[in-house]
Design an enzyme around this catalytic site. Structure first.
Site, PDB file in Angstrom:
ATOM      1  N   LYS A 249     -88.406 -69.778 -34.822  1.00 47.23           N
ATOM      2  CA  LYS A 249     -87.161 -70.558 -35.525  1.00 47.23           C
ATOM      3  C   LYS A 249     -85.794 -70.188 -34.876  1.00 47.23           C
ATOM      4  CE  LYS A 249     -85.249 -71.256 -40.014  1.00 47.23           C
ATOM      5  NZ  LYS A 249     -83.753 -70.438 -39.705  1.00 47.23           N
TER       6      LYS A 249
ATOM      7  N   TRP B  27     -71.760 -80.099 -36.207  1.00 49.44           N
ATOM      8  CA  TRP B  27     -72.371 -79.459 -35.181  1.00 49.44           C
ATOM      9  C   TRP B  27     -71.558 -79.556 -33.946  1.00 49.44           C
ATOM     10  CZ3 TRP B  27     -74.442 -80.940 -30.548  1.00 49.44           C
ATOM     11  CH2 TRP B  27     -75.123 -79.956 -29.703  1.00 49.44           C
TER      12      TRP B  27
ATOM     13  N   ARG C 125     -78.199 -66.106 -46.852  1.00 53.49           N
ATOM     14  CA  ARG C 125     -79.070 -64.983 -46.550  1.00 53.49           C
ATOM     15  C   ARG C 125     -78.989 -64.310 -45.213  1.00 53.49           C
ATOM     16  NH1 ARG C 125     -84.569 -68.241 -47.275  1.00 53.49           N
ATOM     17  NH2 ARG C 125     -83.314 -69.673 -46.283  1.00 53.49           N
TER      18      ARG C 125
ATOM     19  N   PHE D 273     -76.808 -88.049 -34.786  1.00 52.19           N
ATOM     20  CA  PHE D 273     -77.106 -87.794 -33.426  1.00 52.19           C
ATOM     21  C   PHE D 273     -76.628 -89.069 -32.733  1.00 52.19           C
ATOM     22  CE2 PHE D 273     -80.301 -84.927 -35.210  1.00 52.19           C
ATOM     23  CZ  PHE D 273     -80.330 -83.895 -34.195  1.00 52.19           C
TER      24      PHE D 273
ATOM     25  N   THR E 284     -76.396 -74.932 -40.675  1.00 54.87           N
ATOM     26  CA  THR E 284     -75.116 -75.553 -39.780  1.00 54.87           C
ATOM     27  C   THR E 284     -74.225 -76.267 -41.024  1.00 54.87           C
ATOM     28  OG1 THR E 284     -76.543 -75.441 -38.140  1.00 54.87           O
ATOM     29  CG2 THR E 284     -74.383 -76.620 -37.895  1.00 54.87           C
TER      30      THR E 284
ATOM     31  N   PHE F 210     -85.538 -73.799 -47.078  1.00 57.18           N
ATOM     32  CA  PHE F 210     -86.395 -74.794 -46.849  1.00 57.18           C
ATOM     33  C   PHE F 210     -86.259 -76.154 -47.487  1.00 57.18           C
ATOM     34  CE2 PHE F 210     -89.261 -70.991 -45.593  1.00 57.18           C
ATOM     35  CZ  PHE F 210     -89.194 -71.391 -44.128  1.00 57.18           C
TER      36      PHE F 210
ATOM     37  N   ALA G 253     -88.217 -68.623 -48.636  1.00 56.20           N
ATOM     38  CA  ALA G 253     -88.617 -69.572 -49.706  1.00 56.20           C
ATOM     39  C   ALA G 253     -89.989 -70.264 -49.900  1.00 56.20           C
ATOM     40  CB  ALA G 253     -87.755 -70.980 -49.571  1.00 56.20           C
TER      41      ALA G 253
ATOM     42  N   LYS H  30     -79.744 -77.270 -42.020  1.00 54.82           N
ATOM     43  CA  LYS H  30     -79.249 -76.942 -43.468  1.00 54.82           C
ATOM     44  C   LYS H  30     -78.290 -75.903 -43.253  1.00 54.82           C
ATOM     45  CE  LYS H  30     -82.648 -75.907 -45.914  1.00 54.82           C
ATOM     46  NZ  LYS H  30     -82.447 -74.608 -46.059  1.00 54.82           N
TER      47      LYS H  30
END
Length: 638
Positions: free
Chosen positions: A121, A489, A110, A460, A88, A372, A341, A86
């Site tokens: 994470k 990415w 944020r 992917f 990214t 999230f 969140a 998200k």
């Protein structure tokens, strides 16, 4: 904007190096040049080194006649261990809009908490060729805002217990003598903050010597009920052993022992106040009205009652300014606030969005991110953040991956350090068909708010054409305006050009006046909780613990029932059970407790076993983090 500005060209390598290797091998543009190019004046910038700077809120007033940019929120499906990307996507979208389509585009995100950075994470600067740089500065301390919140929060906590001690050990006269000490000439005076408390008590006198004994007693005694204090201490570290503590074990304080706990700093109400304030004056008022608990007579006790609201604002005076940074491709990023969140409302600040919307202007774009999944972060963005700001979003981007949706379809458990099951690395239409229901559920929820919806499918190499076709068709059936593949990415902004075009189209089609909230504020606390539970999560109903029932009645009696609701719920499932993937049905949502953030302006129910300070896993991220002693470069951040 300055004509000489040139967007940096990315050198795209394959295989894609680690995030820290990519970030550390580029030289960012000096932040003063970024600021100048995007219309920020020299006296509106306070630099913190070469590559980050605080920006003044005065920009909002200077550009008050400027038409706002298009307003876009990025959200996601319920997260899985496979990751959805998200942050990214937020960065890649802005790189595509700015560096490739030549639109003025700001990302508003944020500040990451130290907890997950060193926990499970990792950082939150994006990834691959769609990152905020310098990523190590972004992920570590940045400009100290979270430290300011920690200091302010804990000052208030100390003031609470100290006041209880002094009231318990002193007479009215002694308390009054110390609160309003005599000057050498025998005069006394109230501190300015005390005048507000006097008004609250209905006392109009301004000379301490004029108070009666009864008025003195009312003034000096807050009579806080120590069993109902809701204000906790905070620390920006994942530490499960602080979930329950006993304070007051010193020799002089042992008679005032009580059980309490720590929260993580980003869950502090002061963080929520920072994110929802619209000016320094608004922040001062919100900090002062924060409620720490009731008196024994049931009267809400605020930070201003304790005399500390002004001091909290002083600690937070620099933190209210957003921090300007940049992406790998030189597009601007405003980093500000960092509420979780799943615990708090999970969105960056209103003032950052306001500044960016004015700087980007009518034809520009501001892309912000809600934490999230859409069931918590996006719902709170619409029902809490947009209510406070009055801003109306044009479009929501929901991020998904085929792999993650397969997990929501009942795919095998993912174990760290173990190769992915072939269900995730090869074509599996039945698994994806089952799991795409989670995405469809979120799309339908987002449409309830009257915004355009674009699905961003992070690609992917193992994704097959049949799987992509299924995901696109099911997204459109659920009501999405479009669904596009992205590869930012691996390719930076170039890999998000189709997404950027889809967002532009959705913004053109969406009328801001169609935006609507999920519920009106005049519903009761329970009615609002139940609306979210049924409409967003898909619950059959809600059950309340005795403690939750008691708190709901207390807050209703205190006049707080007209506030929006901020559900503290697991992010891993639409339900309260993190193990229930996909679209759970037939469940009743359990409300364990209900708390009030009166300064921030919301009521937050605790759903199930939700904790307000995370714990460290068996193998935290800190195993990888170190420093190169020769070069000073930070290693292992992700």
């Amino acid at each position: 904007m300055s004509e000489e500005f040139v967007y940096p060209q990315l050198e795209l390598l394959k295989p894609v190096p680690s995030d820290i290797d990519i970030a550390s091998n580029v030289t960012p543009i000096h932040i003063a040049k970024i600021a100048k190019h995007y219309g920020i004046l020299e006296d509106e910038v306070d630099q913190y080194g070469k590559y980050k700077a605080k920006v003044q809120l005065s920009i909002i007033d200077r550009l008050k006649d400027q038409e706002d940019a298009n307003y876009v929120v990025v959200t996601g499906i319920n997260p899985t261990p496979l990751g959805e990307g998200k942050s990214t996507t937020t960065i890649g979208l802005c790189q595509a809009l700015g560096a490739h389509l030549k639109k003025t585009a700001f990302a508003c995100i944020r500040q990451p908490s130290q907890g997950p950075t060193f926990g499970i994470k990792g950082g939150a600067a994006g990834g691959g060729y769609s990152q905020v740089v310098p990523m190590e500065e972004f992920n570590l301390h940045m400009t100290g805002d979270i430290h300011a919140i920690t200091a302010a929060n804990n000052l208030l906590a100390a003031a609470i217990d100290t006041r209880i001690l002094h009231e318990s050990t002193q007479s009215d006269a002694a308390l009054f003598k110390r609160l309003c000490p005599e000057a050498k000439d025998g005069s006394r005076k109230f501190a300015p903050i005390m005048l507000g408390r006097l008004q609250k008590l209905g006392i109009t006198k301004t000379n301490p010597n004029d108070l009666t004994q009864e008025e003195i007693s009312k003034f000096v005694r807050l009579d806080i009920d120590p069993t109902l204090i809701t204000w906790n201490r905070v620390l920006d570290t994942n530490d499960r052993f602080l979930r329950g503590i006993t304070i007051g074990q010193g020799k002089e304080e042992e008679r005032f022992q009580r059980k309490t706990n720590f929260d993580i700093s980003v869950a502090s109400e002061i963080m929520a106040v920072l994110a929802l304030s619209t000016s320094l004056a608004d922040m001062r008022e919100r900090l002062g009205r924060m409620v720490v608990g009731p008196s024994k007579a049931g009267v809400p006790i605020t930070a201003d009652d304790l005399g500390v609201g002004g001091a909290l604002t002083v600690l937070m005076k620099d933190a209210i300014m957003p921090t300007l940074m940049q992406t790998l491709e030189g597009t601007p990023v405003l980093v500000h606030a960092g509420p979780f969140a799943n615990i708090a409302h999970g969105n960056s600040s209103i003032v950052a969005d306001q500044i960016a919307l004015k700087l980007a202007g009518k034809d520009g774009f501001v892309v912000t991110e809600a934490g999230f999944g859409a069931d918590i972060g996006a719902e709170k963005f619409f029902d809490i953040k947009c209510r406070s700001s009055g801003l109306k979003p044009n479009c929501a981007v929901i991020v998904a991956t085929i792999r993650a949706l397969k997990m929501h379809g009942g795919g095998p458990k993912v174990v760290a350090g173990t190769p992915l099951d072939k269900a995730y690395t090869g074509e599996n239409i039945p698994l994806l068909s089952e799991g795409v229901g989670n995405l469809a559920h979120h799309i339908k929820n987002l449409k309830k708010f009257g915004v355009g919806v674009v699905v961003a499918i992070n690609r992917f190499s193992s994704d097959t054409d049949a799987e992509i076709d299924l995901l696109v068709s099911r997204s459109l059936e659920a009501g999405a305006d479009s669904a596009v593949m992205t590869n930012h990415w691996e390719e930076g902004g170039k890999g998000a050009i189709d997404l950027a075009k889809a967002v532009q189209e959705a913004c053109l089609k969406t009328q801001p006046e169609n935006f609507k909230y999920l519920y009106p504020l005049d519903l009761s606390i329970k009615e609002k909780i139940e609306t979210i539970a049924k409409e967003i999560y898909g619950a059959d109903g809600v059950e309340y613990s005795a403690e939750a029932e008691k708190k709901i009645q207390l807050y209703t009696n205190q006049g707080f029932s007209n506030l929006p609701i901020c559900m503290a719920k697991t992010h891993l499932s639409l339900s309260h059970d993190p193990e229930k993937k996909g679209v759970p049905t037939g469940f009743t949502l359990p409300i364990r407790d209900v708390r009030a953030s009166i300064g921030a302006g919301f009521i937050y129910p605790l759903v199930g076993s939700m904790n307000t300070i995370p714990g460290l896993p068996t193998r935290p991220c800190f195993y990888e983090i170190d420093i190169d002693l020769k070069t000073g470069k930070i290693l292992g951040l992700s």
